[in-house]
Design an enzyme around this catalytic site. Structure first.
Site, PDB file in Angstrom:
ATOM      1  N   GLY A   1     -51.056  12.582  12.093  1.00  0.00           N
ATOM      2  CA  GLY A   1     -49.839  11.772  12.163  1.00  0.00           C
ATOM      3  C   GLY A   1     -48.800  12.160  11.120  1.00  0.00           C
TER       4      GLY A   1
ATOM      5  CE  LYS B   1     -59.017  11.368  22.292  1.00  0.00           C
ATOM      6  NZ  LYS B   1     -59.006  12.491  21.395  1.00  0.00           N
TER       7      LYS B   1
HETATM    8  P1  NDP Z   1     -57.060   9.600  11.286  1.00  0.00           P
HETATM    9  O1  NDP Z   1     -58.501   9.240  11.098  1.00  0.00           O
HETATM   10  O2  NDP Z   1     -56.385  10.370  10.229  1.00  0.00           O
HETATM   11  O3  NDP Z   1     -56.292   8.227  11.542  1.00  0.00           O
HETATM   12  C1  NDP Z   1     -55.007   8.218  12.104  1.00  0.00           C
HETATM   13  C2  NDP Z   1     -54.338   6.888  11.920  1.00  0.00           C
HETATM   14  O4  NDP Z   1     -54.832   5.918  12.841  1.00  0.00           O
HETATM   15  C3  NDP Z   1     -54.554   6.193  10.577  1.00  0.00           C
HETATM   16  O5  NDP Z   1     -53.873   6.831   9.543  1.00  0.00           O
HETATM   17  C4  NDP Z   1     -53.946   4.835  10.916  1.00  0.00           C
HETATM   18  O6  NDP Z   1     -52.538   4.945  10.861  1.00  0.00           O
HETATM   19  C5  NDP Z   1     -54.375   4.669  12.376  1.00  0.00           C
HETATM   20  N1  NDP Z   1     -55.481   3.703  12.443  1.00  0.00           N
HETATM   21  C6  NDP Z   1     -56.727   3.845  11.993  1.00  0.00           C
HETATM   22  N2  NDP Z   1     -57.433   2.720  12.202  1.00  0.00           N
HETATM   23  C7  NDP Z   1     -56.593   1.850  12.809  1.00  0.00           C
HETATM   24  C8  NDP Z   1     -56.713   0.525  13.289  1.00  0.00           C
HETATM   25  N3  NDP Z   1     -57.859  -0.153  13.203  1.00  0.00           N
HETATM   26  N4  NDP Z   1     -55.656  -0.047  13.865  1.00  0.00           N
HETATM   27  C9  NDP Z   1     -54.507   0.620  13.983  1.00  0.00           C
HETATM   28  N5  NDP Z   1     -54.318   1.881  13.561  1.00  0.00           N
HETATM   29  C10 NDP Z   1     -55.348   2.466  12.974  1.00  0.00           C
HETATM   30  O7  NDP Z   1     -56.886  10.317  12.716  1.00  0.00           O
HETATM   31  P2  NDP Z   1     -56.811  11.868  13.049  1.00  0.00           P
HETATM   32  O8  NDP Z   1     -55.469  12.389  12.710  1.00  0.00           O
HETATM   33  O9  NDP Z   1     -58.018  12.554  12.526  1.00  0.00           O
HETATM   34  O10 NDP Z   1     -56.980  11.834  14.653  1.00  0.00           O
HETATM   35  C11 NDP Z   1     -55.873  11.684  15.522  1.00  0.00           C
HETATM   36  C12 NDP Z   1     -56.251  12.289  16.883  1.00  0.00           C
HETATM   37  O11 NDP Z   1     -56.599  13.650  16.696  1.00  0.00           O
HETATM   38  C13 NDP Z   1     -57.427  11.614  17.587  1.00  0.00           C
HETATM   39  O12 NDP Z   1     -57.126  11.443  18.955  1.00  0.00           O
HETATM   40  C14 NDP Z   1     -58.566  12.597  17.428  1.00  0.00           C
HETATM   41  O13 NDP Z   1     -59.470  12.578  18.509  1.00  0.00           O
HETATM   42  C15 NDP Z   1     -57.849  13.929  17.338  1.00  0.00           C
HETATM   43  N6  NDP Z   1     -58.596  14.905  16.509  1.00  0.00           N
HETATM   44  C16 NDP Z   1     -58.771  16.165  16.995  1.00  0.00           C
HETATM   45  C17 NDP Z   1     -59.457  17.125  16.249  1.00  0.00           C
HETATM   46  C18 NDP Z   1     -59.604  18.510  16.785  1.00  0.00           C
HETATM   47  O14 NDP Z   1     -60.224  19.369  16.117  1.00  0.00           O
HETATM   48  N7  NDP Z   1     -59.046  18.817  17.929  1.00  0.00           N
HETATM   49  C19 NDP Z   1     -60.018  16.807  14.929  1.00  0.00           C
HETATM   50  C20 NDP Z   1     -59.735  15.460  14.493  1.00  0.00           C
HETATM   51  C21 NDP Z   1     -59.055  14.545  15.259  1.00  0.00           C
HETATM   52  P3  NDP Z   1     -51.563   3.989  10.027  1.00  0.00           P
HETATM   53  O15 NDP Z   1     -52.371   3.357   8.938  1.00  0.00           O
HETATM   54  O16 NDP Z   1     -50.497   4.919   9.542  1.00  0.00           O
HETATM   55  O17 NDP Z   1     -51.047   2.978  10.992  1.00  0.00           O
END
Ligand code: NDP
Length: 313
Positions: free
Chosen positions: A17, A139
């Protein structure tokens, strides 16, 4: 400058993000970031949000537990990108995104929605094994809700985040490359695809107002980064001027080890299984209803794996 959009990024302080916020600002879009009251006194997140504001983003307060606040936030923009997490937690990400779909439906003004995908294309994973298939199934539930609601979308299939996969030479549990040894998945020859996270964000932002990707999947397949695990290891060996000691894990050995792990670990390992034993990221041609990012946006000079690896020297 082409058409510029008003973009809301949800999950803006997250791993992918924060890069989306940066790329959106860099590409000149009016950028909004959801500020959830639930982050409370998390000073790191607050600091990051205010650094976005200093760079020109607008912070907009809204909560997944407050439908009205989401609708109001959405009404300020044309494009929504969701980057919430939830890889391992069943029903967490799906519930958040279904709430978001409801709010988008009600707001009625969103020209493009990019749900939180950024990985393996779930539409190609109907035969994935348990328990990891849950992430693909979830998804797909979100995709169905988007399409049933007639919300314009683009799905971004980003393949492997480089930070997670390249650094550890594709081995689960490692994010730094060894100078001594590596365990190969089988013969290590199945092709995978690796993309630098800032490049993922840049391609994602490029697509948000591109008519060519409306209601399509955008695959990120930078040609130089379609590599097998063995090829990634060879690139590292060339950089350090040394051969690593190699062992191999057969498919059955991998499955046996996987079964001994807890649920969350098993979900994560399922992804490795399909990527490195079955080549699920690269074993198909991009068909209709899909586009490839490096062809659409050649102006993005993506980071090649061999250059990415230099940070570990
Ligand atoms: P993160 O674990 O960094 O979390 C992203 C954001 O989600 C948090 O910063 C927070 O944003 C929000 N969030 C977390 N918990 C909650 C909650 N309970 N309620 C509301 N918002 C919440 O995510 P990633 O960036 O790792 O993952 C994002 C996407 O990327 C996912 O779909 C994942 O599947 C994908 N991914 C793909 C990978 C790959 O190798 N292709 C590897 C890792 C992830 P905030 O606090 O700013 O609101």
């Amino acid at each position: 400058m082409g058409i510029k959009s008003k973009v809301l990024i949800i999950g803006g302080t997250g791993y992918i993000g924060k890069r989306l916020v940066k790329a959106s600002l860099q590409q000149g879009h009016e950028t909004y970031v959801l500020q959830r009251p639930e982050i409370g006194v998390d000073i790191e997140k607050i600091e990051m949000l205010f650094s976005f504001k200093m760079q020109g983003a607008h912070l907009v307060i809204g909560s997944f537990d407050d439908h009205r606040s989401l609708v109001e936030a959405l009404k300020k923009v044309d494009v929504v990108i969701c980057a919430v997490s939830g890889v391992h937690i069943r029903s967490h990400q799906i519930l958040l995104q279904l709430k978001l779909v409801d709010a988008i439906k009600e707001a009625g003004n969103i020209k493009r929605f990019l749900p939180s995908e950024f990985g393996t294309d779930p539409a190609r994973m109907a035969d994935a094994i348990e328990p990891g298939r849950v992430t693909f199934d979830d998804k797909m539930v979100v995709r169905k809700a988007i399409e049933d609601a007639g919300i314009p979308f683009t799905y971004v299939s980003a393949n492997c985040f480089a930070g997670y996969m390249v650094g550890g030479l594709c081995q689960p549990g490692y994010i730094l490359p060894s100078r001594e040894s590596v365990t190969l998945f089988g013969d290590g020859n199945k092709k995978s695809i690796f993309v630098d996270e800032d490049d993922i964000a840049a391609y994602t932002i490029k697509t948000i107002d591109d008519p060519r990707t409306l209601n399509k999947t955008l695959y990120l397949r930078p040609p130089a980064n379609i590599l097998s695990q063995r090829e990634v290891v060879e690139l590292w060996e060339n950089l350090i001027g040394k051969q690593l000691h190699k062992t191999s894990l057969s498919e059955q050995e991998f499955l046996n080890i996987m079964k001994e792990q807890d649920y969350a670990e098993q979900v994560g390992l399922t992804h490795y299984y399909h990527i490195y034993y079955h080549g699920c990221l690269a074993n198909f041609e991009i068909g209709k209803d899909a586009e490839e990012a490096s062809i659409l946006y050649p102006e993005i000079k993506y980071i090649k794996v061999e250059d990415y690896l230099k940070r570990y020297l």
